[in-house]
Design a protein around this motif. Sequence first.
Motif, PDB file in Angstrom:
ATOM      1  N   ASP A  44       0.530  -1.614  -0.148  1.00 29.28           N
ATOM      2  CA  ASP A  44       0.209   0.351  -0.060  1.00 29.28           C
ATOM      3  C   ASP A  44       0.870   1.430  -0.470  1.00 29.28           C
ATOM      4  OD1 ASP A  44      -2.763  -1.248  -0.307  1.00 29.28           O
ATOM      5  OD2 ASP A  44      -3.047  -1.108   1.908  1.00 29.28           O
ATOM      6  N   MET A  47      -2.145   7.224   0.141  1.00 32.44           N
ATOM      7  CA  MET A  47      -2.874   8.118  -0.711  1.00 32.44           C
ATOM      8  C   MET A  47      -3.033   9.605  -1.638  1.00 32.44           C
ATOM      9  SD  MET A  47      -4.570   5.224  -1.439  1.00 32.44           S
ATOM     10  CE  MET A  47      -6.168   6.429  -2.981  1.00 32.44           C
ATOM     11  N   SER A  82       5.445   7.943  -3.680  1.00 28.97           N
ATOM     12  CA  SER A  82       3.856   8.060  -3.584  1.00 28.97           C
ATOM     13  C   SER A  82       3.693   9.264  -4.020  1.00 28.97           C
ATOM     14  CB  SER A  82       2.760   8.217  -2.217  1.00 28.97           C
ATOM     15  OG  SER A  82       1.290   7.745  -2.888  1.00 28.97           O
ATOM     16  N   GLU A 136      -5.090   1.256  -8.819  1.00 28.63           N
ATOM     17  CA  GLU A 136      -4.799   1.283  -7.097  1.00 28.63           C
ATOM     18  C   GLU A 136      -3.579   1.828  -6.250  1.00 28.63           C
ATOM     19  OE1 GLU A 136      -4.321  -1.185  -9.315  1.00 28.63           O
ATOM     20  OE2 GLU A 136      -5.820  -2.585  -9.465  1.00 28.63           O
ATOM     21  N   HIS A 137      -2.797   2.589  -7.145  1.00 29.68           N
ATOM     22  CA  HIS A 137      -2.189   3.128  -6.297  1.00 29.68           C
ATOM     23  C   HIS A 137      -1.438   2.251  -5.432  1.00 29.68           C
ATOM     24  CE1 HIS A 137      -0.757   7.363  -6.367  1.00 29.68           C
ATOM     25  NE2 HIS A 137      -0.129   7.556  -4.689  1.00 29.68           N
ATOM     26  N   LYS A 138      -0.574   1.226  -6.249  1.00 33.02           N
ATOM     27  CA  LYS A 138      -0.404   0.460  -5.104  1.00 33.02           C
ATOM     28  C   LYS A 138       0.414   0.326  -5.424  1.00 33.02           C
ATOM     29  CE  LYS A 138      -4.322  -1.300  -2.823  1.00 33.02           C
ATOM     30  NZ  LYS A 138      -4.245  -1.253  -1.522  1.00 33.02           N
TER      31      LYS A 138
END
Length: 245
Positions: A44, A47, A82, A136-138
Amino acid sequence: MSKTIGQEFMVKTHYGNLEPSGQKQQLPQPPLEAFYSGTERIIDLPMPEDIPAINIDFMAAVELRTSVRDYQHMPISLLELSFLLWCTQGVKQVLGDKATLRTVPSAGARHAFETYLLINHVEGLKPGLYRFLALEHKLAEVNMTDRIAEEITEACLGQKFVRTSAVTFIWAADIARMTWRYGERGYRYIHLDAGHVCQNLYLSAQVIGCGACAIAAFDDEVLNQVVGIDGEENFVVYVGTVGKR
């Protein structure tokens, strides 16, 4: 006089020389993201909405942008990674199974790139090769062998800053996503799209106190093989390193 390979490419991708695209032939559209089995270890990422607002002097960012190859031997944070991924391939909206709207422009919103990451120095991440799952932004682990950094550096013609960076971005085209709409002319557009992505990397790296350097000098066959893609339907187009100044 015979044409060079480059001249032939330009001529053969004129509109008048194109066959009907897959879209015009009503063929199924390729998926918006490359398949992954789900057996890979998935990490993960913070976000985008968790990334603090950053105020920048845009003119200064543009004026001071430069290629940086020498980096401090210190990691970047997972939040900073991220942020870089959001700025270069962040998905703002998914339009069903038809398209994605992202933080960079792409011809026809095709967004044909898959982002691979050679992680060298990122807090909380084991060094190795990962793929960014943009929808999924993973992150997904791809190759965690001990020699992967050396193999990618060698494929980039021995440019040592590939290995000494905090992270090296590797953008690989899933060309069917682009040619489905534009036919062979899509090969032109994929290289334009790469420029949009890498410029965002330069600017966003500067915001977090990092430098970046674009790389187009690599052994295509070797780098594709090391990344684990076939080199025809999926192939590396561009590479970019990032590290603390």
